[in-house]
Scaffold this motif. Structure first.
Motif, mmCIF file in Angstrom:
data_model
loop_
_atom_site.group_PDB
_atom_site.id
_atom_site.type_symbol
_atom_site.label_atom_id
_atom_site.label_comp_id
_atom_site.label_asym_id
_atom_site.label_seq_id
_atom_site.Cartn_x
_atom_site.Cartn_y
_atom_site.Cartn_z
ATOM 1 N N LYS A 132 53.222 8.976 -149.992
ATOM 2 C CA LYS A 132 54.608 8.527 -150.183
ATOM 3 C C LYS A 132 54.961 8.505 -151.665
ATOM 4 O O LYS A 132 56.095 8.838 -152.058
ATOM 5 C CB LYS A 132 54.797 7.146 -149.555
ATOM 6 C CG LYS A 132 54.544 7.102 -148.044
ATOM 7 C CD LYS A 132 54.667 5.694 -147.519
ATOM 8 C CE LYS A 132 54.394 5.608 -146.026
ATOM 9 N NZ LYS A 132 52.962 5.792 -145.703
ATOM 10 N N ASP A 171 51.162 -1.140 -142.113
ATOM 11 C CA ASP A 171 50.726 0.162 -141.582
ATOM 12 C C ASP A 171 49.400 0.079 -140.845
ATOM 13 O O ASP A 171 49.095 0.956 -140.014
ATOM 14 C CB ASP A 171 50.619 1.177 -142.725
ATOM 15 C CG ASP A 171 51.904 1.310 -143.518
ATOM 16 O OD1 ASP A 171 52.337 0.292 -144.111
ATOM 17 O OD2 ASP A 171 52.472 2.399 -143.569
ATOM 18 N N GLU A 194 55.293 2.052 -147.812
ATOM 19 C CA GLU A 194 56.449 2.711 -148.430
ATOM 20 C C GLU A 194 56.963 1.889 -149.611
ATOM 21 O O GLU A 194 57.345 2.442 -150.651
ATOM 22 C CB GLU A 194 57.555 2.886 -147.389
ATOM 23 C CG GLU A 194 58.800 3.570 -147.925
ATOM 24 C CD GLU A 194 59.861 3.784 -146.860
ATOM 25 O OE1 GLU A 194 60.905 4.391 -147.178
ATOM 26 O OE2 GLU A 194 59.645 3.346 -145.715
ATOM 27 N N THR A 211 61.253 -3.993 -146.982
ATOM 28 C CA THR A 211 61.019 -3.684 -145.568
ATOM 29 C C THR A 211 60.539 -4.907 -144.790
ATOM 30 O O THR A 211 59.506 -5.504 -145.117
ATOM 31 C CB THR A 211 59.986 -2.554 -145.432
ATOM 32 O OG1 THR A 211 60.430 -1.410 -146.173
ATOM 33 C CG2 THR A 211 59.807 -2.164 -143.966
ATOM 34 N N ARG A 264 60.277 -6.087 -138.565
ATOM 35 C CA ARG A 264 61.107 -5.553 -137.488
ATOM 36 C C ARG A 264 61.548 -4.122 -137.803
ATOM 37 O O ARG A 264 61.499 -3.238 -136.947
ATOM 38 C CB ARG A 264 62.326 -6.447 -137.254
ATOM 39 C CG ARG A 264 63.243 -5.969 -136.137
ATOM 40 C CD ARG A 264 64.333 -6.964 -135.855
ATOM 41 N NE ARG A 264 63.787 -8.179 -135.271
ATOM 42 C CZ ARG A 264 63.556 -8.349 -133.974
ATOM 43 N NH1 ARG A 264 63.803 -7.362 -133.117
ATOM 44 N NH2 ARG A 264 63.059 -9.482 -133.539
ATOM 45 N N GLU A 265 61.975 -3.902 -139.034
ATOM 46 C CA GLU A 265 62.366 -2.545 -139.436
ATOM 47 C C GLU A 265 61.190 -1.593 -139.306
ATOM 48 O O GLU A 265 61.335 -0.459 -138.809
ATOM 49 C CB GLU A 265 62.887 -2.555 -140.869
ATOM 50 C CG GLU A 265 64.210 -3.285 -141.051
ATOM 51 C CD GLU A 265 64.549 -3.537 -142.502
ATOM 52 O OE1 GLU A 265 65.733 -3.709 -142.793
ATOM 53 O OE2 GLU A 265 63.630 -3.565 -143.348
ATOM 54 N N PHE A 266 60.032 -2.041 -139.760
ATOM 55 C CA PHE A 266 58.845 -1.195 -139.684
ATOM 56 C C PHE A 266 58.473 -0.905 -138.232
ATOM 57 O O PHE A 266 58.097 0.223 -137.893
ATOM 58 C CB PHE A 266 57.679 -1.879 -140.404
ATOM 59 C CG PHE A 266 56.443 -1.049 -140.489
ATOM 60 C CD1 PHE A 266 56.308 -0.067 -141.454
ATOM 61 C CD2 PHE A 266 55.404 -1.229 -139.580
ATOM 62 C CE1 PHE A 266 55.157 0.718 -141.536
ATOM 63 C CE2 PHE A 266 54.259 -0.450 -139.653
ATOM 64 C CZ PHE A 266 54.137 0.525 -140.626
ATOM 65 N N VAL A 317 60.462 -0.755 -135.646
ATOM 66 C CA VAL A 317 61.424 0.187 -135.071
ATOM 67 C C VAL A 317 61.182 1.602 -135.571
ATOM 68 O O VAL A 317 61.160 2.571 -134.799
ATOM 69 C CB VAL A 317 62.865 -0.259 -135.398
ATOM 70 C CG1 VAL A 317 63.867 0.835 -135.028
ATOM 71 C CG2 VAL A 317 63.198 -1.552 -134.663
ATOM 72 N N GLU A 318 60.980 1.734 -136.886
ATOM 73 C CA GLU A 318 60.935 3.055 -137.498
ATOM 74 C C GLU A 318 59.568 3.725 -137.433
ATOM 75 O O GLU A 318 59.482 4.962 -137.421
ATOM 76 C CB GLU A 318 61.371 2.954 -138.965
ATOM 77 C CG GLU A 318 62.809 2.480 -139.129
ATOM 78 C CD GLU A 318 63.175 2.211 -140.579
ATOM 79 O OE1 GLU A 318 62.362 2.558 -141.467
ATOM 80 O OE2 GLU A 318 64.258 1.644 -140.817
ATOM 81 N N VAL A 319 58.498 2.922 -137.371
ATOM 82 C CA VAL A 319 57.156 3.505 -137.486
ATOM 83 C C VAL A 319 56.271 3.190 -136.284
ATOM 84 O O VAL A 319 55.675 4.102 -135.687
ATOM 85 C CB VAL A 319 56.459 3.008 -138.782
ATOM 86 C CG1 VAL A 319 55.074 3.634 -138.922
ATOM 87 C CG2 VAL A 319 57.312 3.331 -140.002
ATOM 88 N N LYS A 376 56.999 1.885 -133.170
ATOM 89 C CA LYS A 376 57.492 2.317 -131.856
ATOM 90 C C LYS A 376 57.251 3.810 -131.619
ATOM 91 O O LYS A 376 56.726 4.187 -130.558
ATOM 92 C CB LYS A 376 58.969 1.970 -131.697
ATOM 93 C CG LYS A 376 59.516 2.289 -130.305
ATOM 94 C CD LYS A 376 60.952 1.803 -130.142
ATOM 95 C CE LYS A 376 61.460 2.075 -128.725
ATOM 96 N NZ LYS A 376 62.847 1.541 -128.561
ATOM 97 N N PRO A 377 57.607 4.705 -132.563
ATOM 98 C CA PRO A 377 57.297 6.128 -132.334
ATOM 99 C C PRO A 377 55.793 6.385 -132.157
ATOM 100 O O PRO A 377 55.398 7.245 -131.355
ATOM 101 C CB PRO A 377 57.831 6.809 -133.595
ATOM 102 C CG PRO A 377 58.877 5.888 -134.112
ATOM 103 C CD PRO A 377 58.394 4.504 -133.784
#
Length: 294
Positions: free
Chosen positions: A14, A147, A177, A275, A278-280, A282-284, A286-287
């Protein structure tokens, strides 16, 4: 010229992307250039080899204006001090030989706490090693990484979050990040001087119970925290090839976390990164959970 070690890792990859966006001249020290994206290989100078190697570092630091130093722990080392300090001596020597003016080191919270913490204590000693070079230095003192939950993507998808801290014990968490963004700021700034430890507390303090609740909400399916046994973790790590000393160092770090080694710095706007978990999630996360369940 900015030199980056460990450029294929969670933080380094990153950081490299951020620095390339700023069109900074980069030199990357990497064992396997094939792990770098093609666009990175085309735009950065590559020094092939380990940043534990004196000759590699002589090539890498020739003419360097700044160095980003991250030492991944060798799981087979005889002690955390061998993994962090002994392995970093060639780097400190090279900083002196090549008169590198600025060094940014990845370290950990808890400096001066008087608590032995395995990997964390060794990272503080590594910090001191680079201070001894006389270079201007910023040591990024970090908490646990959000992470790291990616290692549990399959388990989280099955509804279980694992760990060894008490369910209600809140502690700081940070996204890599945000670490990369912080490191980039120091590497791009040629004005700072002196030596300092920069305590960084991430986005917020959360317990594993809090994290399980957020994951439940984000994933739309129940996730429960299941506390594990530290002795079992040590046995698991040894079975995966860790030396007994390095496996014990991991649990020593965890015990120190429970003793509050990451909780001694008051949270301020200045040491809180953007960050949230919750944002993490959703963005990282969950996928990653969706991919693990395919």
């Amino acid at each position: 010229m900015i030199v980056v070690t460990a450029p294929t890792g969670q933080i380094g990859s990153k950081l490299v992307a951020t620095l390339l966006q700023r069109r900074e001249p980069l030199r990357l020290v990497v064992r396997d250039p094939g792990k770098l994206p093609a666009g990175v290989r085309d735009r950065a100078e590559i020094v092939v080899g380990s940043h534990r190697d004196r000759d590699v570092l002589d090539r890498a630091l020739d003419g360097a204006g700044a160095l980003f130093w991250l030492m991944p722990a060798d799981a087979t080392a005889s002690s955390p001090y061998e993994a962090y300090v002994s392995a970093s001596i060639p780097g400190a020597d090279a900083v002196v030989r090549h008169a590198v003016p600025r060094v940014v080191v990845v370290s950990a919270l808890g400096r001066g706490s008087g608590i032995y913490a395995g990997h964390v204590s060794a990272s503080h000693a590594m910090e001191d090693l680079f201070r001894s070079t006389g270079a201007h230095l910023r040591a990024l003192a970090l908490p646990a990484f959000m992470d790291n939950f990616l290692r549990q993507a399959a388990g989280i998808g099955a509804g279980v979050l694992s760990g060894t801290l008490p369910a209600g014990f809140a502690t700081p968490w940070i996204a890599t990040e945000d670490i990369a963004a912080l490191a980039a700021g120091y590497l791009l700034d040629r004005a700072w001087t002196g030596q300092d430890t920069v305590d960084v507390l991430g986005g917020e303090d959360l317990s594993h119970h809090d994290i399980a609740e957020i994951l439940t909400d984000v994933l739309g399916a129940p996730v429960a925290y299941r506390p594990g046994d530290r002795a079992a973790v040590e046995r698991f790590l040894v079975g995966r090839g860790f030396s007994e000393a390095m496996a014990r160092s991991v649990t020593d770090m965890d015990v120190a976390g429970e003793r509050g080694i990451n909780n001694g710095t008051p949270r301020t706007a200045g040491n809180t990164t953007p960050t949230t978990f919750r944002e993490f999630a959703v963005e990282v996360i969950k996928p990653a959970v969706v991919a693990a369940g395919r």
